[in-house]
Structure formats: C-alpha cells, structure tokens
Write an enzyme that holds these catalytic residues in place. Structure first.
Site, PDB file in Angstrom:
ATOM      1  N   ASP A 167      -4.433  -9.314   5.277  1.00 38.46           N
ATOM      2  CA  ASP A 167      -3.424  -8.267   5.436  1.00 38.46           C
ATOM      3  C   ASP A 167      -3.374  -7.476   4.131  1.00 38.46           C
ATOM      4  OD1 ASP A 167      -1.336  -6.691   6.156  1.00 38.46           O
ATOM      5  OD2 ASP A 167       0.193  -8.248   6.019  1.00 38.46           O
ATOM      6  N   SER A 168      -4.366  -6.602   3.975  1.00 31.20           N
ATOM      7  CA  SER A 168      -4.550  -5.952   2.670  1.00 31.20           C
ATOM      8  C   SER A 168      -3.985  -4.541   2.649  1.00 31.20           C
ATOM      9  CB  SER A 168      -6.045  -5.865   2.370  1.00 31.20           C
ATOM     10  OG  SER A 168      -6.666  -5.091   3.371  1.00 31.20           O
ATOM     11  N   ASP A 219       4.633  -9.041   1.903  1.00 28.48           N
ATOM     12  CA  ASP A 219       5.914  -8.668   2.515  1.00 28.48           C
ATOM     13  C   ASP A 219       6.423  -9.732   3.485  1.00 28.48           C
ATOM     14  OD1 ASP A 219       4.671  -7.958   5.241  1.00 28.48           O
ATOM     15  OD2 ASP A 219       3.598  -6.627   3.888  1.00 28.48           O
ATOM     16  N   ASP A 256      -4.977  -0.531   1.215  1.00 32.64           N
ATOM     17  CA  ASP A 256      -6.243   0.218   1.257  1.00 32.64           C
ATOM     18  C   ASP A 256      -7.158  -0.245   0.107  1.00 32.64           C
ATOM     19  OD1 ASP A 256      -4.777   1.535   3.143  1.00 32.64           O
ATOM     20  OD2 ASP A 256      -5.098   3.533   2.363  1.00 32.64           O
TER      21      ASP A 256
HETATM   22  N1  SPD Z   1      -2.681   2.491   4.698  1.00 28.26           N
HETATM   23  C1  SPD Z   1      -1.909   1.403   5.172  1.00 28.26           C
HETATM   24  C2  SPD Z   1      -2.667   0.124   5.205  1.00 28.26           C
HETATM   25  C3  SPD Z   1      -1.737  -0.944   5.539  1.00 28.26           C
HETATM   26  C4  SPD Z   1      -2.365  -2.231   5.859  1.00 28.26           C
HETATM   27  N2  SPD Z   1      -1.611  -3.332   5.377  1.00 28.26           N
HETATM   28  C5  SPD Z   1      -0.231  -3.308   5.573  1.00 28.26           C
HETATM   29  C6  SPD Z   1       0.458  -4.481   4.982  1.00 28.26           C
HETATM   30  C7  SPD Z   1       1.655  -4.835   5.762  1.00 28.26           C
HETATM   31  N3  SPD Z   1       1.890  -6.224   5.761  1.00 28.26           N
END
Ligand code: SPD
Length: 266
Positions: free
Chosen positions: A150-151, A83, A153
C-alpha cells in the site's frame, strides 16, 4: 474556505477544504485536511492518499481481493499503509499475525491521532509495526501467506517498492502478493514499470476499481503468485456484513479489462 488541488499530467482534482488540521515535513511532507464534502483527507508529498469518502473502496479492493484468493491466510505483511486502512481490513480475516512495515512513523502517529480510519487496528494484539524500508524488510523477513503493498507514488521513499529487486524478494517471500499499481490512464510510466517488474511472478493479473479522489478515478492493482478465485463465495462468508464495497461479484468483475488495458498488460 480554501481549495486543495492535486495536479497531474495537464489536469487536476480540486477539493474544497474547511481547514488544515496538521502539517509536518519529515521523511515525507504530510498534510491532513478537513474537507467540505469528503471528510478528512491525507495528503503525502502533495498527492492525495485517502479521503474518508472513498478510502473503503481502495482499501477493501487492495486487501480482500488477495486475502480471499488465498486458501487460508494466517500471516500477512502490509508494506506501507501507515494510515491503518489496509490493516483494518486485514484484521477482518481470521489472521494470526499482521505485520505493518512503514518507513515513516509520522504517518502512523498522525493518522491515528487525526484521521482514525484504522479504527484502533494498531491496538490489536495480532499486529506488529516495523519502521523500515519495505524492500529491506522483504529481503530479510520470514515467509508470509500474503504480502500487500500500500504505497505512495514512486517518487521519493516509495521508489524502492517499484523496482525489480523488490518484486524478486516478494516472489520468494509470499504465496499471494498484491500491490496498488497507479493510474493506467494518466500514470502510464509508473504502471508500465510495475507491469514489467511483476513479470518475475509466473502468474499475475491486473484488476481495476474506481477511486474518485485518485487521478482520473480509474485505479489499478496487480495480484500475483499462487492465487485462485475458485471458492470466493465460500471464503466470503467470514467477511459477510463487514464490507462496504467488496463482494465476490465485484471481485470477479474487477478483472474484466478493456481492450486498451489488456494490450498494456500483455
Ligand atoms: N496517488 C495516490 C496513490 C495512493 C496509493 N496509496 C494510498 C495509501 C492509502 N492507504
């Protein structure tokens, strides 16, 4: 008018949406909404990834904590983060190179087109985008000063970013490592996996922040490797005025853990 609900462990977060802007099912199911009160919202495989309302809190805590805990970060890799929110924050530092590695090109293209939180970060000449599995990338890449994960789930394509081998590669490929580590309250099973696997780093610490649109709001992160908090105020000078949430006081406070969480980490 409709409602979007994200369910988790016997509860759920309900957000009023004005319209669905886009939906596609490819590597992952991606939905983009315009919400009533939280601006645009990105949902991947049914889970809220960001809303314009609170994404700055998450991305600033994910990025500036490791970046300011390194003496001089010049080369940075972001695993996931298609994003562009984390990339936007990395580029606020004096970096020479930022490589963003995401397995799903749709996330990048659709967020650039319909969400826009990258603020044109992808057009910056210091940025390189790699479409690949993050673990495969780490196995073969050069060394970075900072690696940020930045993953989504750990179900589906993000699975490999949570396993022990991933952390073993990460420990060899960077000075400072940081990943989001889910909700320690309602996603204990995911949190424990990350706590266990991040033990491959000699030094690692957990910190938290409040992200209202993530499950039960209390969110965790792990920083690992050769990090220090010695000169945060001095290092913050290069960021002053550019953050909405992060500052050195918030940085230090984020590492104050309640007793129950200290036990989980030990
Ligand atoms: N359950 C939400 C987990 C979000 C973690 N990553 C968000 C990505 C935003 N760049």
């Amino acid at each position: 008018m409709d409602w979007f609900v994200e369910y988790y462990n016997g509860c759920g977060l309900t957000i009023k949406v004005r319209r669905k802007i886009y939906e596609v099912s490819g590597v992952q199911k991606i939905e983009i909404y315009e919400t009533e009160s939280f601006g645009k919202m990105l949902v991947i495989d049914g889970k809220i990834q960001l809303t314009e309302f609170d994404e700055a809190i998450y991305h600033e805590m994910l990025v500036h904590v490791p970046m300011l805990s390194h003496t001089h970060p010049k080369k940075v890799a972001i695993i996931g983060g298609g994003d562009g929110g984390a990339l936007r924050e990395v580029l606020k530092h004096d970096v020479d190179r930022a490589v963003l590695v995401d397995i799903d090109r749709n996330v990048i293209d659709l967020c650039r087109k319909y969400v826009g939180i990258d603020e044109r970060a992808f057009d910056d000449e210091r940025v390189e985008v790699v479409i690949s599995d993050g673990k495969e990338f780490l196995a073969n890449c050069e060394r970075f000063d900072v690696v940020i994960v930045d993953s989504t789930d750990p179900v589906g394509v993000s699975d490999t970013l949570f396993d022990k081998e991933f952390f073993e590669f990460a420990a060899k490929k960077c000075d400072v490592f940081c990943c989001q580590s889910q909700s320690p309250l309602v996603q204990k099973e995911y949190f424990k996996i990350l706590i266990e696997n991040s033990r491959v780093f000699e030094k690692r610490r957990v910190y938290t922040s409040c992200i209202p649109t993530y499950p039960l709001a209390l969110w965790s992160f792990i920083i690992a490797g050769n990090f220090d908090f010695d000169r945060l105020e001095e290092r913050f000078e290069r960021l002053r005025g550019k953050t909405k949430h992060y500052n050195p006081e918030v940085h230090r406070a984020a590492f104050a853990l309640p007793e129950w969480l200290k036990k989980e980490v030990e």
